[in-house]
Design a protein around this motif. Structure first.
Motif, PDB file in Angstrom:
ATOM      1  N   UNK A  17       0.795  -1.270  -0.200  1.00  0.00           N
ATOM      2  CA  UNK A  17       0.036  -0.002   0.043  1.00  0.00           C
ATOM      3  C   UNK A  17       0.798   1.093  -0.034  1.00  0.00           C
ATOM      4  N   UNK A  18       0.383   2.358  -0.204  1.00  0.00           N
ATOM      5  CA  UNK A  18       0.982   3.651  -0.189  1.00  0.00           C
ATOM      6  C   UNK A  18       2.133   3.746  -1.013  1.00  0.00           C
ATOM      7  N   UNK A  19       2.033   3.100  -2.197  1.00  0.00           N
ATOM      8  CA  UNK A  19       2.964   3.096  -3.216  1.00  0.00           C
ATOM      9  C   UNK A  19       4.245   2.833  -2.693  1.00  0.00           C
ATOM     10  N   UNK A  20       4.509   1.858  -1.742  1.00  0.00           N
ATOM     11  CA  UNK A  20       5.839   1.731  -0.801  1.00  0.00           C
ATOM     12  C   UNK A  20       6.649   0.614  -1.512  1.00  0.00           C
ATOM     13  N   UNK A  21       6.112  -0.307  -2.446  1.00  0.00           N
ATOM     14  CA  UNK A  21       6.853  -1.548  -2.629  1.00  0.00           C
ATOM     15  C   UNK A  21       8.032  -1.491  -3.305  1.00  0.00           C
ATOM     16  N   UNK A  22       8.341  -0.477  -4.379  1.00  0.00           N
ATOM     17  CA  UNK A  22       9.623  -0.119  -4.801  1.00  0.00           C
ATOM     18  C   UNK A  22      10.663   0.570  -3.701  1.00  0.00           C
ATOM     19  N   UNK A  23      10.167   1.185  -3.116  1.00  0.00           N
ATOM     20  CA  UNK A  23      11.044   1.801  -2.028  1.00  0.00           C
ATOM     21  C   UNK A  23      11.444   0.803  -0.777  1.00  0.00           C
ATOM     22  N   UNK A  24      10.243   0.196  -0.171  1.00  0.00           N
ATOM     23  CA  UNK A  24      10.621  -0.665   0.969  1.00  0.00           C
ATOM     24  C   UNK A  24      11.169  -1.955   0.509  1.00  0.00           C
ATOM     25  N   UNK A  25      10.284  -2.736  -0.198  1.00  0.00           N
ATOM     26  CA  UNK A  25      10.593  -3.944  -0.591  1.00  0.00           C
ATOM     27  C   UNK A  25      11.676  -3.855  -1.291  1.00  0.00           C
TER      28      UNK A  25
ATOM     29  N   UNK B 219      18.222   3.149  -6.127  1.00  0.00           N
ATOM     30  CA  UNK B 219      18.711   3.990  -7.344  1.00  0.00           C
ATOM     31  C   UNK B 219      18.112   5.304  -7.320  1.00  0.00           C
ATOM     32  N   UNK B 220      17.847   5.631  -6.017  1.00  0.00           N
ATOM     33  CA  UNK B 220      17.273   7.102  -6.085  1.00  0.00           C
ATOM     34  C   UNK B 220      15.711   6.903  -6.393  1.00  0.00           C
ATOM     35  N   UNK B 221      15.170   6.036  -6.380  1.00  0.00           N
ATOM     36  CA  UNK B 221      13.801   5.951  -6.620  1.00  0.00           C
ATOM     37  C   UNK B 221      12.389   6.499  -5.566  1.00  0.00           C
ATOM     38  N   UNK B 222      11.601   6.821  -6.064  1.00  0.00           N
ATOM     39  CA  UNK B 222      10.759   7.201  -5.106  1.00  0.00           C
ATOM     40  C   UNK B 222       9.291   6.259  -5.304  1.00  0.00           C
ATOM     41  N   UNK B 223       8.347   5.974  -4.408  1.00  0.00           N
ATOM     42  CA  UNK B 223       7.176   5.611  -4.582  1.00  0.00           C
ATOM     43  C   UNK B 223       6.398   6.443  -5.663  1.00  0.00           C
ATOM     44  N   UNK B 224       5.691   5.724  -6.596  1.00  0.00           N
ATOM     45  CA  UNK B 224       4.619   6.365  -7.333  1.00  0.00           C
ATOM     46  C   UNK B 224       3.564   5.362  -7.627  1.00  0.00           C
ATOM     47  N   UNK B 225       2.568   5.718  -8.017  1.00  0.00           N
ATOM     48  CA  UNK B 225       1.506   5.067  -8.690  1.00  0.00           C
ATOM     49  C   UNK B 225       0.084   5.630  -8.110  1.00  0.00           C
ATOM     50  N   UNK B 226       0.262   6.461  -7.062  1.00  0.00           N
ATOM     51  CA  UNK B 226      -1.287   7.110  -6.500  1.00  0.00           C
ATOM     52  C   UNK B 226      -1.138   8.643  -7.230  1.00  0.00           C
ATOM     53  N   UNK B 227       0.270   9.204  -6.906  1.00  0.00           N
ATOM     54  CA  UNK B 227       0.405  10.699  -7.421  1.00  0.00           C
ATOM     55  C   UNK B 227      -0.430  11.210  -8.667  1.00  0.00           C
ATOM     56  N   UNK B 228      -0.352  10.406  -9.670  1.00  0.00           N
ATOM     57  CA  UNK B 228      -1.205  10.956 -10.966  1.00  0.00           C
ATOM     58  C   UNK B 228      -2.698  10.887 -10.585  1.00  0.00           C
ATOM     59  N   UNK B 229      -3.271  10.372  -9.421  1.00  0.00           N
ATOM     60  CA  UNK B 229      -4.699  10.349  -9.421  1.00  0.00           C
ATOM     61  C   UNK B 229      -5.073  11.468  -8.292  1.00  0.00           C
ATOM     62  N   UNK B 230      -4.216  12.215  -7.785  1.00  0.00           N
ATOM     63  CA  UNK B 230      -4.338  12.928  -6.716  1.00  0.00           C
ATOM     64  C   UNK B 230      -5.229  14.429  -7.010  1.00  0.00           C
ATOM     65  N   UNK B 231      -4.932  14.812  -8.175  1.00  0.00           N
ATOM     66  CA  UNK B 231      -5.321  16.285  -8.605  1.00  0.00           C
ATOM     67  C   UNK B 231      -6.190  16.245  -9.788  1.00  0.00           C
ATOM     68  N   UNK B 232      -6.492  14.970 -10.381  1.00  0.00           N
ATOM     69  CA  UNK B 232      -7.349  14.773 -11.485  1.00  0.00           C
ATOM     70  C   UNK B 232      -8.438  15.627 -11.428  1.00  0.00           C
ATOM     71  N   UNK B 233      -9.389  15.663 -10.694  1.00  0.00           N
ATOM     72  CA  UNK B 233     -10.640  16.276 -10.544  1.00  0.00           C
ATOM     73  C   UNK B 233     -10.142  17.876 -10.533  1.00  0.00           C
ATOM     74  N   UNK B 234      -9.229  18.338  -9.785  1.00  0.00           N
ATOM     75  CA  UNK B 234      -8.926  19.486  -9.565  1.00  0.00           C
ATOM     76  C   UNK B 234      -8.557  20.231 -10.845  1.00  0.00           C
ATOM     77  N   UNK B 235      -7.699  19.261 -11.592  1.00  0.00           N
ATOM     78  CA  UNK B 235      -7.321  20.179 -12.961  1.00  0.00           C
ATOM     79  C   UNK B 235      -8.512  19.959 -13.945  1.00  0.00           C
ATOM     80  N   UNK B 236      -9.332  18.896 -14.071  1.00  0.00           N
ATOM     81  CA  UNK B 236     -10.441  19.100 -14.752  1.00  0.00           C
ATOM     82  C   UNK B 236     -11.545  20.052 -14.447  1.00  0.00           C
TER      83      UNK B 236
END
Lengths: 290, 750, 158
Positions: free
Chosen positions: B511-519, B703-720
């Motif tokens: 959850x929380x776009x964690x797996x690339x970073x934590x696992x 390699x300097x990665x961050x979690x991602x997967x949810x970010x692009x959903x956060x402000x969809x409605x706001x932009x639309x």
């Protein structure tokens, strides 16, 4: 899904006899795209399901007979949408058939089923009304030819008698050119049940047929023979009053969750004006192309 | 020296690991698995939301041939076992009263699906319908019936209300702040559902002196704990099989009907399977709707002075993880901006509706919709460009924009500038068209614990054991790429084993776009442990000081030469062969004094820009161009990053434009199922979608990665919403922006 | 009256005689009786397309077809697309273009895309979007799936 007996008559006479014997306990199966949903959700619990697809006389197909296009009741939307004769003479119907569900649905859903379910939202209904279709039936008392406008009563109810089924839809091929169009409103661009459907057909004599659905218990057709609606020089304002009269039978349910009555009525007006414009343009193009 | 394949290494986009089975139909999801002698379960629910259960007569159901058990509350241990990730409030089956439409009152297990279905229809429930609260207003009315028995929450001052909890976060002095302009509005966000194409499925089977469970679950280890606890079994006697879920989106994080099928399996001594219908999934998981009041203070130049946010989330009848969603989702509500004074009050409001749970974005999209839209309202009132006001206030890298949390961890302005460029911000538009731009931020995981085991086999192939659930985000591929990179194996020679608590080491959750970073870090650490062993081997074999040896991308570097991993491994392992095993652990401990129990491991940051046209006669919104840019640190698999970002965007377009539950007065969901709950199809897409990402290798992951997967959903409605406002001049503050809603707003336009 | 009905049907090229219940759908028989679980079950109302199979040359939602209706017919499921356990070009394109995330909708998407390419060998983007509109993807891979179909079409033209 509750169990039922499945029968597969091989002749219309056999189907009629079965239907007559079982009455309301029997349901006809053509494409099944509505029936199977209702069998599963329990809103229909027939004892017998009568599959019409093995009847030789009812094989799907579109034939031209005596200036009429005869579409077998089991013909699926895909084939109607793709038929060049339908496209040439009955464009509103071709367009309506092309927006019934997805490819998968159009490969199964039949014209007979769409008509006999008598859903007020049935996509093909307004088109059939403006094209002055006739339902050909078979029943215990023989065959009838019912103008499509006299078939619809309300959702799920038609004027078919006990044991009677629709075998074909006939469309009279117009003598002159006709510009026609089918328009609908949905909640998304992808396939959806329509919250307003409208078909418009205008002939060279200036007669306009407008039919609309999903705004009342049954689809409605209205005719303008004055030529006003067909007049490309008349302004939308000039047409508005007449359109209002033609839409007088629209009475959308306030209970629907798909759209409010106000929105449906407003969209009916929008589709009406847009439909007229397109039909006028198409008629002109057809005449120009002569 | 052998040639080492570089395809599939970090930064490449190889074919998805496990992909071939997904395109041939061989992939086995839970519903595709069968156990010998299995029983089929069917739930019994009432056609009402809230009802007092007077009596249940199962005799007719029991007489159906093939029925093996009919379970009601009376057949379960007393007192009724309850569970829940935050509060133990949810009974295994409804007892005394149903709390929402779909709350099961009984369950049948039979030899066949037909028998189970027939019997379920014959369970006669005598019930009395009770008034239900299904809206924020109704639930907060002091006279409203209480959704939960106050006895469930002793010593809780809110127990006698429908407010489960209040969350307060703040800094600075909002009341004393002096602003040139204050803009205040209320915004609402609809109740929507996950609609994973795989409906949830569960199986349980007696397994020796324990139990085995199969579930399409994101958190197998959490489920294991819940079941061990409910059944009084040691963890080692509860084996959870978690085949890759067919879409999760948060909806498959927490226990649902696994305890029920477990009790039925133990009762009958036979495996029991329960595959939900899509309608039943609508009655199992959904996102919290929200009403958000925002008061924003600006200086005349657009500088933010304060944010004052009051967010009420309509959660369901049981808490599930919803209260955490409320607390964590509202927490970064002031956005990625420098806000001198911020005050956030968020309340979890219980109602007689389906328990809401985690859903991609985890409570953030609701507040984002309000705060970003309000920022636009301020910009317009001040005559400041909407892009400019964002850039002016955006936190710079290293700034403690939330005073007690991880500082800004990216060059966020880069994403904003790029999105603006891609949408041609500022260039003229035809009439009826408009543009919107919005940013979103989400706090990553606040705690975490992931273990990984990596085995380097004698032929150089690799097995990675990682307890993440690959529900489509592509974790399996990312871990394989990391292992391939670190151990020099071709990607095809890496196997990733997941989804079995008896085999795979513990992982806290997916959850929380964690797996690339934590696992990902755990896998990396396990690989590095193997590298250390390789160094030791090489030192021994070549009589070199270990400190002088390095391993990099599958190459073992000695002072005088380079060897492949295999050239060290094979002689190093010697005649008996064997393997090298590495274990990795990644831990992010709790911080008890932090409002969320821990600071953000990273922030997800996204900027979305939209160009849209509106048909004023019908209210139809057409998105002509859609741009999404996420700050991901490092894209380990760029194609998967794009797929996640575009997928998040399209999911967000659902709640922005068409999705919402419709309830009747009694609390029944009227649009259950796929016919009247509309999600985007291939015909509902923007005419153009551009997704890009910013990579500065500045994240805490491999390699300097961050979690991602949810970010692009956060402000969809706001932009639309902003684009619709720009196109029409009308600000609509309620979602979704259906044609009818837009049309109505245009009718009311002065 | 509720007895089993024997039907003959060719499934993925293999002629089979099976007994089915009248009220069982083709989807149920494929999944439960023939263990062809590649065809997926989701909405059961013909909206999602996860259960898409080819029946007598046309794709259908197998949740809305009674198994008995397939009597005498020929059914192709996703398992029957690639002849030898490999991948068709289209299936490979799905992987190369990133058309697959969770994968649950993919058997249906592949069947619909395969059907589209049989009918329209060089489809436009609009034709692809229309041809696949009956297949929901909640992961939102529509753009990549479209790219996959375009790539497969292009490869077939070569």
């Amino acid at each position: 899904m509750r169990a039922f007996a499945y029968t597969r008559p091989t002749s219309i006479a056999e189907a009629v006899a079965l239907l007559d014997r079982h009455g309301p306990e029997a349901r006809l199966l053509a494409g099944g795209t509505d029936l199977i949903i209702r069998l599963r959700d329990g809103s229909l619990v027939p004892e017998v399901v009568i599959d019409l697809k093995r009847i030789a006389e009812l094989q799907p197909g579109i034939r031209e007979i005596d200036r009429r296009l005869v579409i077998s009741a089991t013909t699926v939307m895909t084939d109607i949408a793709a038929d060049p004769r339908v496209a040439m003479h009955f464009r509103a119907l071709a367009e309506a058939a092309a927006v019934v569900g997805s490819v998968q649905i159009r490969n199964r859903a039949t014209l007979g089923g769409n008509v006999c379910n008598a859903s007020p939202a049935a996509d093909t209904a307004p088109a059939l009304l403006v094209h002055e279709a006739i339902a050909v039936t078979a029943g215990p008392a023989g065959s009838r030819r019912i103008p499509i406008d006299e078939l619809f009563v309300r959702s799920g109810v038609t004027t078919l008698g006990r044991g009677e089924l629709v075998t074909a839809i006939e469309l009279p091929i117009p003598a002159g050119r006709v510009g026609s169009v089918h328009l609908r409103r949905t909640r998304r661009r992808g396939h959806d049940l329509a919250s307003v459907t409208l078909a418009c057909a205008i002939d060279t004599a200036g007669v306009t047929r407008l039919a609309y659905g999903s705004v009342g218990p049954r689809p409605v057709v209205a005719v303008d023979a004055t030529g006003l609606l067909a007049d490309r020089t008349a302004t939308p304002e000039a047409k508005a009053e007449l359109l209002e009269r033609m839409f007088a039978d629209a009475s959308p349910s306030p209970r629907s969750m798909r759209a409010s009555p106000e929105y449906r009525l407003a969209m009916l007006r929008v589709l009406g004006l847009r439909g007229l414009d397109i039909a006028i343009e198409r008629l002109a193009a057809a005449e120009g192309g002569r | 020296m052998s040639v080492v394949s570089l395809a599939g290494r970090v930064g490449d986009s190889p074919r998805r690991v496990g992909g071939p089975d997904r395109v041939t139909g061989l992939q086995r999801y839970v519903a595709d698995l069968h156990l010998p002698d299995e029983l089929h379960a069917k739930l019994v629910t009432l056609p009402v939301a809230r009802a007092r259960i007077v009596a249940i007569d199962v005799s007719a159901a029991e007489r159906v041939p093939g029925v093996r058990v009919v379970v009601t509350a009376a057949d379960l241990p007393q007192p009724m076992p309850r569970f829940g990730p935050q509060f133990r409030d949810r009974p295994v089956i409804a007892i005394g009263e149903t709390k929402y439409h779909g709350d099961p009152v009984a369950a049948v297990a039979a030899d066949t699906k037909d028998a189970a279905e027939a019997a379920a229809a014959l369970v006669r429930v005598d019930y009395e319908e009770l008034p239900a609260v299904v809206s924020l207003e109704a639930a907060l009315d002091p006279a409203a019936p209480l959704v939960q028995d106050p006895a469930l929450r002793p010593n809780d001052r809110l127990a006698a209300t429908n407010v489960l909890r209040e969350h307060r976060v703040g800094w600075g002095d909002v009341d004393a702040a002096v602003a040139d302009l204050v803009v205040e509005h209320r915004y609402t966000f609809p109740i929507v559902t996950h609609f994973a194409i795989e409906p949830h499925a569960f199986m349980a089977a007696p397994d020796g002196d324990g139990i085995a469970i199969w579930s399409s679950i994101q958190h197998p280890n959490w489920l294991q704990k819940v079941l061990a606890d409910l059944l009084g079994l040691p963890l080692s006697k509860v084996r959870v099989h978690a085949p890759d879920p067919g879409g999760g989106f948060g909806g498959k994080q927490h226990t649902k009907y696994e305890p029920l099928v477990a009790f039925m399996a133990l009762r009958t001594g036979r495996p029991v399977r329960l595959v939900l219908s899509l309608e039943e999934t609508f009655q199992a998981v959904r996102r919290a709707g929200a009403g958000v009041n925002v008061r924003t203070g600006f200086r005349a130049d657009g500088t933010l002075v304060f944010q004052d946010i009051a967010a009420d989330y309509l959660i369901g009848a049981y808490a599930d993880i919803a209260d955490r969603v409320v607390g964590k989702g509202s927490y970064p509500g002031c956005g990625p901006y420098r806000v001198p004074a911020g005050r956030i009050l968020a309340r979890s409001v219980l109602s007689h509706t389906v328990p809401s749970t985690a859903f991609r974005g985890f409570g953030n999209p609701q507040v984002n919709w309000a705060v970003e839209s309000n920022l636009d309202a301020g910009a317009r009132a001040l005559g400041i460009d909407r892009l400019e006001i964002r850039l002016r206030n955006l936190a710079r890298k290293g700034e403690a924009f939330i005073p007690f949390d991880t500082p800004c961890d990216g060059h966020w302005d880069q994403s904003v500038r790029r999105a603006a460029e891609l949408i041609d911000w500022g260039s003229p538009l035809p009439a009826g068209h408009g543009r919107g731009i919005a940013v979103g931020i989400k706090s990553g995981p606040t705690t975490g614990l992931s273990y990984a085991t990596v085995r380097l086999l004698v032929d150089g192939s690799v097995i990675v054991f990682a307890g993440t659930s690959d529900m489509g985000q592509g974790a399996r591929t990312v871990f394989a790429q990391i292992a391939a990179q670190e151990l020099g194996a071709p990607l095809e020679a890496v196997t990733v084993v997941m989804g079995d608590t008896a085999i795979v080491p513990y992982d806290q959750q997916t959850s929380a776009s964690r797996s690339t970073v934590l696992m990902g870090n755990a896998v990396l650490a396990a690989c590095r442990e193997i590298q250390a062993k390789l160094r030791g081997m090489a030192a021994r074999l070549h009589a070199v000081d270990e400190a002088a040896i390095s391993v990099d991308r599958g190459v073992v570097r000695l002072p005088d030469r380079e060897l492949t991993v295999l050239e060290v491994l094979v002689p190093g392992l010697g005649r008996l062969g064997g393997e090298l095993i590495g274990n990795g652990e990644m831990r992010k401990d709790a911080e008890p004094d932090h409002p969320l129990g821990g600071s953000a491991a990273f922030f997800e940051f996204n900027c979305t820009a939209v160009e849209a046209s509106v048909d004023e006669a019908t209210g139809d919104v057409t998105i002509t161009r859609y741009v999404t840019v996420s700050d991901v640190g490092k894209a380990i698999n760029p194609l998967q990053v794009r797929m996640q970002d575009e997928g998040a965007a399209i999911q967000g377009l659902g709640h922005s434009l068409m999705e919402h539950y419709i309830f009747d007065d009694g609390g029944r969901i009227r649009n259950l199922g796929a016919i009247d709950y509309r999600i985007p199809t291939s015909l509902d897409l923007p005419l153009e979608i551009i997704s890009e990402h910013v990579e500065n290798e500045d994240g805490p992951g491999p390699y300097g990665s961050k979690g991602m997967s949810e970010g692009a959903l956060l402000c969809v409605a706001s932009a639309v919403g902003a684009a619709v406002r720009d196109a029409t001049g009308v600000a609509i503050r309620d979602l979704p922006l259906t044609p009818e809603r837009v049309w109505r707003a245009l009718q009311e336009r002065p | 009256m509720n007895g089993m009905i024997p039907i003959q049907v060719i499934v993925n090229g293999r002629a089979r005689t099976i007994e089915v219940a009248a009220h069982h759908t083709l989807l149920e028989v494929l999944r439960d009786d023939l263990q062809l679980t590649g065809t997926k079950e989701c909405c059961l109302v013909g909206e999602c397309g996860a259960c898409t199979v080819r029946l007598d040359g046309r794709i259908v939602d197998s949740c809305l077809v009674l198994a008995v209706e397939a009597d005498g017919g020929e059914v192709t499921t996703v398992e029957g697309l690639a002849p030898d356990g490999g991948l068709t070009r289209l299936q490979g394109s799905f992987l190369d273009e990133g058309g697959v995330q969770c994968g649950f909708c993919i058997p249906g998407q592949v069947m619909a895309a395969d059907d589209l390419l049989r009918r329209v060998p060089s489809p436009s983007v609009a034709e692809i979007q229309d041809g696949l509109a009956g297949n929901l993807c909640r992961c939102g891979c529509y753009g990549q799936i479209t790219a996959a179909v375009l790539a497969a079409a292009k490869a077939d033209q070569r």
